[in-house]
Design an enzyme around this catalytic site. Structure first.
Site, PDB file in Angstrom:
ATOM      1  N   LYS A 191       0.853  -1.198   0.000  1.00  0.00           N
ATOM      2  CA  LYS A 191       0.000   0.000   0.000  1.00  0.00           C
ATOM      3  C   LYS A 191       0.882   1.238   0.000  1.00  0.00           C
ATOM      4  O   LYS A 191       1.783   1.380   0.825  1.00  0.00           O
ATOM      5  CB  LYS A 191      -0.895   0.004   1.241  1.00  0.00           C
ATOM      6  CG  LYS A 191      -1.834   1.208   1.287  1.00  0.00           C
ATOM      7  CD  LYS A 191      -2.838   1.068   2.411  1.00  0.00           C
ATOM      8  CE  LYS A 191      -2.397   1.687   3.709  1.00  0.00           C
ATOM      9  NZ  LYS A 191      -2.298   3.146   3.717  1.00  0.00           N
ATOM     10  N   ASP A 226      -3.501   4.277  -1.657  1.00  0.00           N
ATOM     11  CA  ASP A 226      -4.434   4.733  -0.617  1.00  0.00           C
ATOM     12  C   ASP A 226      -4.453   6.263  -0.620  1.00  0.00           C
ATOM     13  O   ASP A 226      -3.878   6.898   0.259  1.00  0.00           O
ATOM     14  CB  ASP A 226      -3.962   4.169   0.728  1.00  0.00           C
ATOM     15  CG  ASP A 226      -4.958   4.407   1.847  1.00  0.00           C
ATOM     16  OD1 ASP A 226      -6.115   4.750   1.552  1.00  0.00           O
ATOM     17  OD2 ASP A 226      -4.559   4.243   3.017  1.00  0.00           O
ATOM     18  N   LYS A 229      -7.303   8.125  -0.691  1.00  0.00           N
ATOM     19  CA  LYS A 229      -8.499   8.609   0.019  1.00  0.00           C
ATOM     20  C   LYS A 229      -9.049   9.872  -0.641  1.00  0.00           C
ATOM     21  O   LYS A 229      -9.181  10.943  -0.016  1.00  0.00           O
ATOM     22  CB  LYS A 229      -8.189   8.869   1.495  1.00  0.00           C
ATOM     23  CG  LYS A 229      -7.778   7.611   2.255  1.00  0.00           C
ATOM     24  CD  LYS A 229      -7.666   7.871   3.746  1.00  0.00           C
ATOM     25  CE  LYS A 229      -7.376   6.634   4.556  1.00  0.00           C
ATOM     26  NZ  LYS A 229      -6.003   6.119   4.429  1.00  0.00           N
ATOM     27  N   ASP A 278     -13.790  14.803  -3.480  1.00  0.00           N
ATOM     28  CA  ASP A 278     -13.881  16.133  -4.086  1.00  0.00           C
ATOM     29  C   ASP A 278     -15.191  16.167  -4.875  1.00  0.00           C
ATOM     30  O   ASP A 278     -15.989  15.229  -4.763  1.00  0.00           O
ATOM     31  CB  ASP A 278     -12.649  16.351  -5.004  1.00  0.00           C
ATOM     32  CG  ASP A 278     -12.298  17.830  -5.170  1.00  0.00           C
ATOM     33  OD1 ASP A 278     -13.228  18.643  -5.359  1.00  0.00           O
ATOM     34  OD2 ASP A 278     -11.109  18.164  -5.116  1.00  0.00           O
ATOM     35  N   THR A 293      -9.929   4.080  11.088  1.00  0.00           N
ATOM     36  CA  THR A 293      -9.769   3.255  12.296  1.00  0.00           C
ATOM     37  C   THR A 293      -9.181   4.031  13.472  1.00  0.00           C
ATOM     38  O   THR A 293      -9.084   3.508  14.579  1.00  0.00           O
ATOM     39  CB  THR A 293      -8.900   2.010  11.997  1.00  0.00           C
ATOM     40  OG1 THR A 293      -7.781   2.420  11.232  1.00  0.00           O
ATOM     41  CG2 THR A 293      -9.678   0.976  11.235  1.00  0.00           C
ATOM     42  N   ARG A 332       3.075  -0.349  10.778  1.00  0.00           N
ATOM     43  CA  ARG A 332       4.148  -0.345  11.774  1.00  0.00           C
ATOM     44  C   ARG A 332       4.493  -1.686  12.407  1.00  0.00           C
ATOM     45  O   ARG A 332       5.687  -1.923  12.649  1.00  0.00           O
ATOM     46  CB  ARG A 332       3.849   0.727  12.824  1.00  0.00           C
ATOM     47  CG  ARG A 332       4.012   2.122  12.241  1.00  0.00           C
ATOM     48  CD  ARG A 332       3.307   3.187  13.039  1.00  0.00           C
ATOM     49  NE  ARG A 332       1.853   3.077  12.937  1.00  0.00           N
ATOM     50  CZ  ARG A 332       0.997   3.936  13.480  1.00  0.00           C
ATOM     51  NH1 ARG A 332       1.461   4.960  14.170  1.00  0.00           N
ATOM     52  NH2 ARG A 332      -0.302   3.769  13.324  1.00  0.00           N
TER      53      ARG A 332
HETATM   54  O1  C5P Z   1       0.976   1.406  11.026  1.00  0.00           O
HETATM   55  P1  C5P Z   1      -0.450   0.947  10.924  1.00  0.00           P
HETATM   56  O2  C5P Z   1      -0.591  -0.573  10.853  1.00  0.00           O
HETATM   57  O3  C5P Z   1      -1.356   1.575  11.950  1.00  0.00           O
HETATM   58  O4  C5P Z   1      -0.912   1.494   9.478  1.00  0.00           O
HETATM   59  C1  C5P Z   1      -2.239   1.423   9.032  1.00  0.00           C
HETATM   60  C2  C5P Z   1      -2.337   1.939   7.639  1.00  0.00           C
HETATM   61  O5  C5P Z   1      -3.689   1.830   7.222  1.00  0.00           O
HETATM   62  C3  C5P Z   1      -1.926   3.395   7.463  1.00  0.00           C
HETATM   63  O6  C5P Z   1      -1.249   3.457   6.216  1.00  0.00           O
HETATM   64  C4  C5P Z   1      -3.244   4.147   7.391  1.00  0.00           C
HETATM   65  O7  C5P Z   1      -3.173   5.253   6.524  1.00  0.00           O
HETATM   66  C5  C5P Z   1      -4.176   3.107   6.797  1.00  0.00           C
HETATM   67  N1  C5P Z   1      -5.601   3.241   7.087  1.00  0.00           N
HETATM   68  C6  C5P Z   1      -6.119   3.254   8.373  1.00  0.00           C
HETATM   69  N2  C5P Z   1      -7.482   3.398   8.585  1.00  0.00           N
HETATM   70  C7  C5P Z   1      -8.295   3.495   7.533  1.00  0.00           C
HETATM   71  C8  C5P Z   1      -7.792   3.468   6.233  1.00  0.00           C
HETATM   72  C9  C5P Z   1      -6.423   3.330   6.049  1.00  0.00           C
HETATM   73  O8  C5P Z   1      -5.363   3.131   9.335  1.00  0.00           O
HETATM   74  N3  C5P Z   1      -9.608   3.540   7.735  1.00  0.00           N
END
Ligand code: C5P
Length: 251
Positions: free
Chosen positions: A45, A72, A74, A77, A127, A218
């Site tokens: 991603k 991603d 997002k 517009d 999330t 992460r």
């Molecule tokens: O590091 P971590 O596992 O928290 O990363 C989650 C990834 O998912 C990030 O790239 C974040 O932008 C993405 N994301 C999210 N919640 C969403 C959509 C995408 O955390 N609803």
């Protein structure tokens, strides 16, 4: 609408269910990570921070190497802008693109992707948001109710999937069956820190709840051994799928 990636006649490879978020700011750092992860990861991603720092040519490099790519971005517009932007993204040949799950935006994105294999995912509720954050932002819905509403709107608009947390996935799966590809971020293997995520789940819980793909950042990218962390998550996905498989027919 494109066929869901979880269609029963074409089961997903457990490795393709893991999507690693390359949340780094430049392609050189992303390249180092991709090289370290090697064959352990097939799906990446690219989010805003990398996309705005040279990540689009890097997406093309990954595609040439046979990797799958989820952009991603997002998008949100006016409809014409979204439609035209999606048509441009479709030309890159990436696999998934996110737009915020507002009805006009979903519909415009679907129109922009017509004639291409690009799959559009609606972002239901981030999330990092909980009920209090939604109230603060002016919504009269709980997270669960807003996700359910946006899932119906995504299906109505004819897009391919929805980004949501594992906490809502089971309800949406039973409400909509396999109509939408369900993608869950906020994944935290046992023993890892939630950081800024509020709606978190283990890989096993997310798969059991019906997620098709798990987005993991992460817990892999800052792990002392990223490849080992990715392999462990794929093994957990495989084990959960095996435990969910229907028993063989009795003779
Ligand atoms: O590091 P971590 O596992 O928290 O990363 C989650 C990834 O998912 C990030 O790239 C974040 O932008 C993405 N994301 C999210 N919640 C969403 C959509 C995408 O955390 N609803």
């Amino acid at each position: 609408m494109n066929a869901p990636s979880s269609s029963p006649d074409k089961p997903l490879d457990p490795r393709d269910r893991l999507i690693v978020a390359l949340d780094v700011t430049d392609p050189a750092a992303a390249r180092t990570l991709v090289n370290r992860l090697g064959d352990s990861v097939s799906f990446y991603k690219i989010g805003m921070e990398l996309a705005y720092g040279g990540g689009l040519p890097f997406a093309s490099e990954l595609l040439k190497e046979g990797k799958k790519v989820f952009l991603d971005l997002k998008l949100h517009d006016i409809a014409t802008t979204v439609s035209n932007a999606v048509a441009q993204v479709a030309r890159l040949g990436v696999h998934f693109l996110t737009v915020h799950a507002y009805p006009q935006t979903l519909d415009a994105a679907r129109r922009g992707a017509v004639g291409s294999p690009l799959k559009i995912l609606g972002v239901s509720v981030l999330t990092s948001y909980d009920d209090a954050d939604l109230a603060e932002a002016g919504y009269a819905y709980s997270v669960a109710d807003l996700v359910a509403r946006r899932a119906l709107q995504a299906r109505e608009a004819g897009v391919d999937g929805l980004v949501l947390s594992a906490a809502e996935a089971a309800a949406i799966r039973s409400q909509l069956g396999s109509d939408l590809i369900l993608v869950t971020p906020g994944i935290r293997p046992r023993g890892t820190s939630a950081k800024d995520q509020k709606r978190v789940a283990t890989p096993s819980l997310a798969i059991a709840a019906g997620a098709d793909h798990l987005v993991v950042g992460r817990p892999i990218t800052v792990a002392p051994d990223p490849k080992g962390a990715a392999d462990q998550i794929v093994a957990e996905i495989e084990a959960t799928l095996a435990s969910m498989a229907p028993p063989p027919d009795k003779p």
